[in-house]
Design an enzyme around this catalytic site. Structure first.
Site, PDB file in Angstrom:
ATOM      1  N   GLY A 129       0.819  -1.214   0.000  1.00 40.45           N
ATOM      2  CA  GLY A 129       0.000   0.000   0.000  1.00 40.45           C
ATOM      3  C   GLY A 129       0.846   1.253   0.000  1.00 40.45           C
ATOM      4  O   GLY A 129       0.567   2.225  -0.720  1.00 40.45           O
ATOM      5  N   ASP A 130       1.903   1.269   0.808  1.00 40.39           N
ATOM      6  CA  ASP A 130       2.834   2.395   0.814  1.00 40.39           C
ATOM      7  C   ASP A 130       3.498   2.553  -0.544  1.00 40.39           C
ATOM      8  O   ASP A 130       3.597   3.659  -1.089  1.00 40.39           O
ATOM      9  CB  ASP A 130       3.918   2.176   1.871  1.00 40.39           C
ATOM     10  N   LEU A 131       3.993   1.438  -1.070  1.00 43.16           N
ATOM     11  CA  LEU A 131       4.761   1.497  -2.308  1.00 43.16           C
ATOM     12  C   LEU A 131       3.886   1.909  -3.489  1.00 43.16           C
ATOM     13  O   LEU A 131       4.304   2.703  -4.343  1.00 43.16           O
ATOM     14  CB  LEU A 131       5.422   0.147  -2.568  1.00 43.16           C
ATOM     15  N   GLN A 139      -3.782   5.541  -0.023  1.00 39.53           N
ATOM     16  CA  GLN A 139      -3.264   4.171  -0.021  1.00 39.53           C
ATOM     17  C   GLN A 139      -4.373   3.167  -0.326  1.00 39.53           C
ATOM     18  O   GLN A 139      -4.157   2.193  -1.050  1.00 39.53           O
ATOM     19  CB  GLN A 139      -2.630   3.849   1.327  1.00 39.53           C
TER      20      GLN A 139
END
Length: 421
Positions: free
Chosen positions: A190-192, A222
């Site tokens: 999700g961050d990436l 996200q």
């Protein structure tokens, strides 16, 4: 945009090579922490932008304490985690809550093209540094806000981590062994994903700003980002009412297209088309595997779940059981989609990864070499620069304030004494 003289000055402050990358001349103010924001701004830095990372002097990016921690002579240990997501940046300390912060941030924003933040929505407004105010300082500013649920909607103020996005974006519910509990994806996807969509949004907004002189808000969630990684799950539900469940290593309908055991580990095998299935039978099996199963020549038959599990999968398992990963790749890696499942140690030493420049070696003073991943963006005229250092906390504060923003020595000292920097 900054001119060549100013860019050379900023480069000299920290050995950051901001040119001749595609984004040379673009200035980014990075007030983010952890991964989603820092990785987004690092991609811009790799592409040539001058990125100024702003951290609270008393509460810096806490990934500076994340393992692996690498010893350095006469310095605080270097976090490999922090270094991986913050290379090519200048480091400035600034307490955004302090009375003197507004003038410093305003001068940065006035000379910047982009600001990236990943606070919970409303935080920058409460600090007095929200988008609506900063756009009066610089009307062409591209203001990128990355958050768990975005700047709108009923969840916007909820605290969130990567797992929150995996949970609410649908991905977690689809991942795991068939019939078992759902399993999170084994990385902070999700961050990436938010980082990557953030870069896309920023580049689009920069294009618009160059054409019109008008900046805008780039709003990245996200949860939104994870939802777009669920392949055909949305249309499977909206068109057919199917709610995807964990299938282990199987694909929902493409077969064979999964993980298979071999003598020393596992391989991915995706020989599902008619062409690849025939090549596979001829390469791995006996004449009977092809000649005695004419009904399996049709892809639609192999896709049938019962036929696949009762006849096709056992055939493939038999093909691979007594061969090693290396033997299988040597035998058929150039003929059909077959890949050894490699651990990170094997990946780092992989010749294809080396040929693509995807592991970069950086020398950190007091420690020595640190190997991190490179950039997957390959440009033949303006290749990314990936060998830069991550800054120490506040490493370039005095130089940026005095040489770039025009603060006098006395003003810098007053800001330091007052706790702003």
């Amino acid at each position: 945009m900054i001119d060549d003289t100013t860019r050379a000055l900023l480069n000299s402050l920290g050995g950051v090579d901001a040119g001749p990358g595609s984004l040379a001349g673009v200035v980014v103010v990075d007030v983010t922490r952890v991964v989603a924001g820092p990785y987004c701004s690092m991609i811009l830095a790799d592409l040539g932008a001058t990125v100024i990372k702003v951290e609270n002097p008393d509460d810096p990016d806490y990934t500076r304490t994340f393992p692996p921690l690498l010893p350095r002579e006469g310095e605080e240990p270097l976090s490999g985690f922090f270094a991986q997501f913050n290379r090519n940046k200048l480091g400035v300390t600034l307490d955004l809550k302090s009375p003197g912060a507004a003038e410093v941030l305003d001068r940065l924003v006035a000379r910047a093209d982009v600001l990236v933040e990943n606070f919970r929505p409303g935080t920058m407004d409460r600090l007095g540094h929200g988008y609506e105010r900063l756009r009066t300082v610089n009307p062409r500013l591209v203001y990128a806000a990355l958050s768990g649920y975005g700047q709108s909607g009923p969840y916007r103020l909820r605290p969130a981590y990567d797992n929150s996005a995996q949970a609410t974006g649908g991905l977690w519910s689809m991942n795991g062994e068939a019939g078992g509990a759902p399993t999170r994806v084994g990385t902070i996807i999700g961050d990436l994903a938010a980082s990557l969509y953030g870069v896309i949004g920023i580049l689009a907004a920069l294009r618009h700003a160059e054409q019109t002189g008008e900046g805008q808000l780039v709003d990245i969630s996200q949860q939104d980002s994870v939802l777009t990684l669920t392949e055909n799950a949305v249309v499977a539900y909206t068109a057919d009412g199917v709610v995807p469940k964990p299938l282990g290593n199987e694909h929902p309908f493409v077969r064979p297209y999964e993980l298979f055991p071999c003598r020393d580990g596992f391989v991915f095998f995706g020989g599902y088309t008619d062409k690849f299935w025939r090549i596979s039978c001829e390469t791995f099996g006996t004449a009977g595997d092809w000649d005695e199963n004419p009904d399996l020549h049709a892809m639609a038959t192999r896709f049938d779940a019962d036929v696949y599990r009762e006849r096709v999968r056992p055939m493939v398992v038999r093909w691979f059981a007594d061969r090693t990963k290396a033997e299988l790749e040597t035998l058929a890696g150039d003929l059909v989609p077959l890949s050894a499942v490699k651990d990170i140690g094997e990946v780092v030493e992989d010749p294809q990864i080396a040929a693509r420049g995807m592991i970069v070696d950086t020398e950190y003073p007091g420690h020595g070499s640190l190997r991190t991943f490179g950039s997957p963006v390959k440009l033949d005229r303006t290749p990314p620069h990936t060998a830069g250092l991550a800054p120490d906390k506040g490493q370039h504060t005095a130089a940026v304030l005095s040489d770039f923003l025009g603060f006098s020595v006395d003003e810098v000292e007053a800001l330091r004494t007052g706790g702003a920097i």
